[in-house]
Design a protein around this motif. Structure first.
Motif, PDB file in Angstrom:
ATOM      1  N   THR A 178       0.749  -1.082  -0.070  1.00 14.91           N
ATOM      2  CA  THR A 178      -0.084   0.185  -0.177  1.00 14.91           C
ATOM      3  C   THR A 178       0.691   1.315  -0.172  1.00 14.91           C
ATOM      4  N   ASP A 179       0.281   2.179  -0.658  1.00 16.58           N
ATOM      5  CA  ASP A 179       1.009   3.510  -0.522  1.00 16.58           C
ATOM      6  C   ASP A 179       0.511   4.416   0.681  1.00 16.58           C
ATOM      7  N   ASN A 180      -0.442   4.167   1.266  1.00 10.93           N
ATOM      8  CA  ASN A 180      -1.116   4.746   2.480  1.00 10.93           C
ATOM      9  C   ASN A 180      -0.405   4.445   3.708  1.00 10.93           C
ATOM     10  N   THR A 181       0.802   4.617   3.723  1.00 12.37           N
ATOM     11  CA  THR A 181       1.608   3.997   5.046  1.00 12.37           C
ATOM     12  C   THR A 181       1.214   5.254   6.132  1.00 12.37           C
ATOM     13  N   ALA A 182       1.046   6.287   5.770  1.00 16.82           N
ATOM     14  CA  ALA A 182       0.523   7.283   6.963  1.00 16.82           C
ATOM     15  C   ALA A 182      -0.659   6.701   7.901  1.00 16.82           C
ATOM     16  N   PHE A 183      -1.838   6.007   7.134  1.00 20.13           N
ATOM     17  CA  PHE A 183      -2.631   5.487   7.834  1.00 20.13           C
ATOM     18  C   PHE A 183      -2.280   4.443   8.820  1.00 20.13           C
ATOM     19  N   ILE A 184      -1.374   3.739   8.314  1.00 19.81           N
ATOM     20  CA  ILE A 184      -1.150   2.389   9.045  1.00 19.81           C
ATOM     21  C   ILE A 184      -0.126   2.866  10.224  1.00 19.81           C
ATOM     22  N   TYR A 185       0.728   3.749  10.037  1.00 22.70           N
ATOM     23  CA  TYR A 185       1.265   4.320  11.116  1.00 22.70           C
ATOM     24  C   TYR A 185       0.412   4.864  12.334  1.00 22.70           C
ATOM     25  N   ARG A 186      -0.651   5.596  11.949  1.00 19.21           N
ATOM     26  CA  ARG A 186      -1.537   6.019  12.754  1.00 19.21           C
ATOM     27  C   ARG A 186      -2.179   4.949  13.612  1.00 19.21           C
ATOM     28  N   LEU A 187      -2.410   3.769  12.839  1.00 21.86           N
ATOM     29  CA  LEU A 187      -2.931   2.615  13.838  1.00 21.86           C
ATOM     30  C   LEU A 187      -2.028   2.228  15.004  1.00 21.86           C
ATOM     31  N   PHE A 188      -0.852   2.241  14.775  1.00 23.90           N
ATOM     32  CA  PHE A 188       0.004   1.921  15.705  1.00 23.90           C
ATOM     33  C   PHE A 188       0.571   3.077  16.537  1.00 23.90           C
ATOM     34  N   GLY A 189      -0.284   4.190  16.516  1.00 22.71           N
ATOM     35  CA  GLY A 189       0.242   5.437  17.503  1.00 22.71           C
ATOM     36  C   GLY A 189       1.501   5.935  17.059  1.00 22.71           C
ATOM     37  N   ALA A 190       1.785   5.833  15.950  1.00 17.91           N
ATOM     38  CA  ALA A 190       3.022   6.459  15.426  1.00 17.91           C
ATOM     39  C   ALA A 190       2.987   7.634  14.164  1.00 17.91           C
ATOM     40  N   THR A 191       3.903   8.368  13.957  1.00 20.46           N
ATOM     41  CA  THR A 191       3.900   9.051  12.931  1.00 20.46           C
ATOM     42  C   THR A 191       5.092   8.561  11.900  1.00 20.46           C
ATOM     43  N   GLU A 192       4.979   9.017  10.610  1.00 16.98           N
ATOM     44  CA  GLU A 192       5.784   8.462   9.629  1.00 16.98           C
ATOM     45  C   GLU A 192       7.015   9.185   9.931  1.00 16.98           C
ATOM     46  N   GLY A 193       7.988   8.235   9.757  1.00 16.47           N
ATOM     47  CA  GLY A 193       9.595   8.759  10.091  1.00 16.47           C
ATOM     48  C   GLY A 193       9.908   8.283  11.330  1.00 16.47           C
ATOM     49  N   ARG A 194       8.823   7.963  12.162  1.00 15.76           N
ATOM     50  CA  ARG A 194       9.189   7.845  13.841  1.00 15.76           C
ATOM     51  C   ARG A 194       8.511   6.580  13.984  1.00 15.76           C
ATOM     52  N   SER A 195       8.669   5.443  13.228  1.00 15.47           N
ATOM     53  CA  SER A 195       7.888   4.303  13.371  1.00 15.47           C
ATOM     54  C   SER A 195       8.365   3.385  14.506  1.00 15.47           C
ATOM     55  N   ASN A 196       9.503   3.779  14.939  1.00 10.80           N
ATOM     56  CA  ASN A 196       9.996   2.911  16.020  1.00 10.80           C
ATOM     57  C   ASN A 196       9.144   3.333  17.425  1.00 10.80           C
ATOM     58  N   ASP A 197       8.476   4.490  17.304  1.00 11.05           N
ATOM     59  CA  ASP A 197       7.615   4.888  18.270  1.00 11.05           C
ATOM     60  C   ASP A 197       6.672   3.735  18.852  1.00 11.05           C
ATOM     61  N   ALA A 198       6.030   2.845  17.696  1.00 12.20           N
ATOM     62  CA  ALA A 198       5.281   1.917  17.880  1.00 12.20           C
ATOM     63  C   ALA A 198       5.266   0.694  18.643  1.00 12.20           C
ATOM     64  N   PHE A 199       6.745   0.513  18.878  1.00 15.33           N
ATOM     65  CA  PHE A 199       7.346  -0.145  19.455  1.00 15.33           C
ATOM     66  C   PHE A 199       7.444  -0.222  21.166  1.00 15.33           C
ATOM     67  N   HIS A 200       7.157   1.145  21.418  1.00 14.66           N
ATOM     68  CA  HIS A 200       7.081   1.417  22.880  1.00 14.66           C
ATOM     69  C   HIS A 200       6.081   1.247  23.696  1.00 14.66           C
ATOM     70  N   PHE A 201       4.926   0.780  23.080  1.00 11.45           N
ATOM     71  CA  PHE A 201       3.673   0.906  23.835  1.00 11.45           C
ATOM     72  C   PHE A 201       3.317  -0.572  24.011  1.00 11.45           C
ATOM     73  N   GLY A 202       4.136  -1.352  23.585  1.00 13.79           N
ATOM     74  CA  GLY A 202       3.720  -2.763  23.897  1.00 13.79           C
ATOM     75  C   GLY A 202       2.809  -3.323  22.823  1.00 13.79           C
ATOM     76  N   GLU A 203       2.480  -4.821  23.197  1.00 15.26           N
ATOM     77  CA  GLU A 203       1.470  -5.527  22.350  1.00 15.26           C
ATOM     78  C   GLU A 203       0.106  -5.243  22.662  1.00 15.26           C
ATOM     79  N   HIS A 204      -0.791  -5.534  22.025  1.00 16.48           N
ATOM     80  CA  HIS A 204      -2.302  -5.537  22.365  1.00 16.48           C
ATOM     81  C   HIS A 204      -2.281  -6.898  23.244  1.00 16.48           C
ATOM     82  N   PRO A 205      -3.115  -6.973  24.221  1.00 17.97           N
ATOM     83  CA  PRO A 205      -3.053  -8.372  24.969  1.00 17.97           C
ATOM     84  C   PRO A 205      -3.632  -9.705  24.390  1.00 17.97           C
ATOM     85  N   GLU A 206      -4.471  -9.515  23.422  1.00 18.45           N
ATOM     86  CA  GLU A 206      -4.769 -10.590  22.620  1.00 18.45           C
ATOM     87  C   GLU A 206      -4.063 -11.075  21.169  1.00 18.45           C
TER      88      GLU A 206
END
Length: 253
Positions: free
Chosen positions: A60-88
């Motif tokens: 997909t070219d709509n990567t900005a939407f995916i980054y937002r799903l993970f609570g991150a902004t494009e260019g700072r994708s590592n931020d998503a890994f600081h919040f931990g996984e969903h419990p399920e």
């Protein structure tokens, strides 16, 4: 028994770390199918939950939407890994995950003596009530023999349980017994034989995700066996005695 299925789509992000300033973000679609088997699902004690997964790369070219799903902004994708996984969230395993989890490589283990499959068994399922009576025995042959067989195993410390209970016992040990005899009216000499096989759920060493029921112990006897003494009932009860003999060797009873 009820079987219910539900499906869920989950986005999975995989970061392949490379040289500095050259990280790559790859996105995947993960489809989880949950199957409920048993009674009082989905939260009942007698409900079994089976999960299977299918995954596909997400182009997909709509990567900005995916980054937002993970609570991150494009260019700072590592931020998503600081919040931990969903419990399920499902656990994503690497190719050597079995070794990392178990602390050893299953394929590298030496093979055990086959009798070791009886270690730790203190209950199993067996049902002789449906055995066809041989010549000279009444229709109560299977029922009365089953009672004697159960008593034999119980004396050796092994309980006989029903089908419902064995489903909750680790390995689900089931002793299958096959009894056959020739027709006395035929010209050939009358003979009988009995064969028993204990099946348990096993995992393949090369792939621990594969679990199947397999025969792990067996014994046979009958009128043609050199060490057989007695009649048809004695031959069948000999199965229980042979099982307990091997059971004692590995369980110290």
């Amino acid at each position: 028994m009820k079987r219910l299925c539900r499906g869920a789509l989950t986005a999975l992000v995989v970061c392949a770390a490379g040289a500095v300033h050259s990280d790559e973000d790859r996105f995947w679609i993960l489809w989880e199918k949950v199957k409920f088997i048993g009674q009082h699902c989905p939260d009942g004690a007698q409900c079994l939950v089976e999960k299977t997964y299918a995954s596909r790369p997400l182009a997909t070219d709509n990567t900005a939407f995916i980054y937002r799903l993970f609570g991150a902004t494009e260019g700072r994708s590592n931020d998503a890994f600081h919040f931990g996984e969903h419990p399920e969230a499902p656990v994503v395993c690497s190719g050597n995950q079995a070794k990392l989890t178990l602390g050893f490589e299953p394929e590298a283990l030496p093979r055990s003596e086959k009798i070791e499959v009886l270690r730790g068994i203190n209950a199993l399922h067996v049902d002789l009530t449906g055995l066809k009576p041989p010549p000279g025995f009444d229709d109560n042959f299977g029922v009365s023999l089953h009672q004697r067989f159960v008593q034999t195993l119980a004396a050796g410390g092994v309980r006989v349980v029903g089908k419902d209970e064995v489903a909750r016992i680790p390995g689900q040990p089931i002793l299958n017994l096959y009894f056959s005899f020739t027709d006395r009216d035929q010209d050939c000499e009358y003979a009988y034989s009995v064969f028993a096989s204990l099946s348990q759920d096993i995992l393949l060493a090369r792939d621990l995700r594969i679990k199947v029921p397999a025969g792990v112990w067996s014994y046979s006897t009958g009128s043609a066996a050199q060490d057989h003494i007695g009649n048809e009932e004695d031959a069948i009860l000999r199965i229980g005695e042979a099982f307990l003999r091997d059971h004692r060797q590995v369980n110290g009873r």
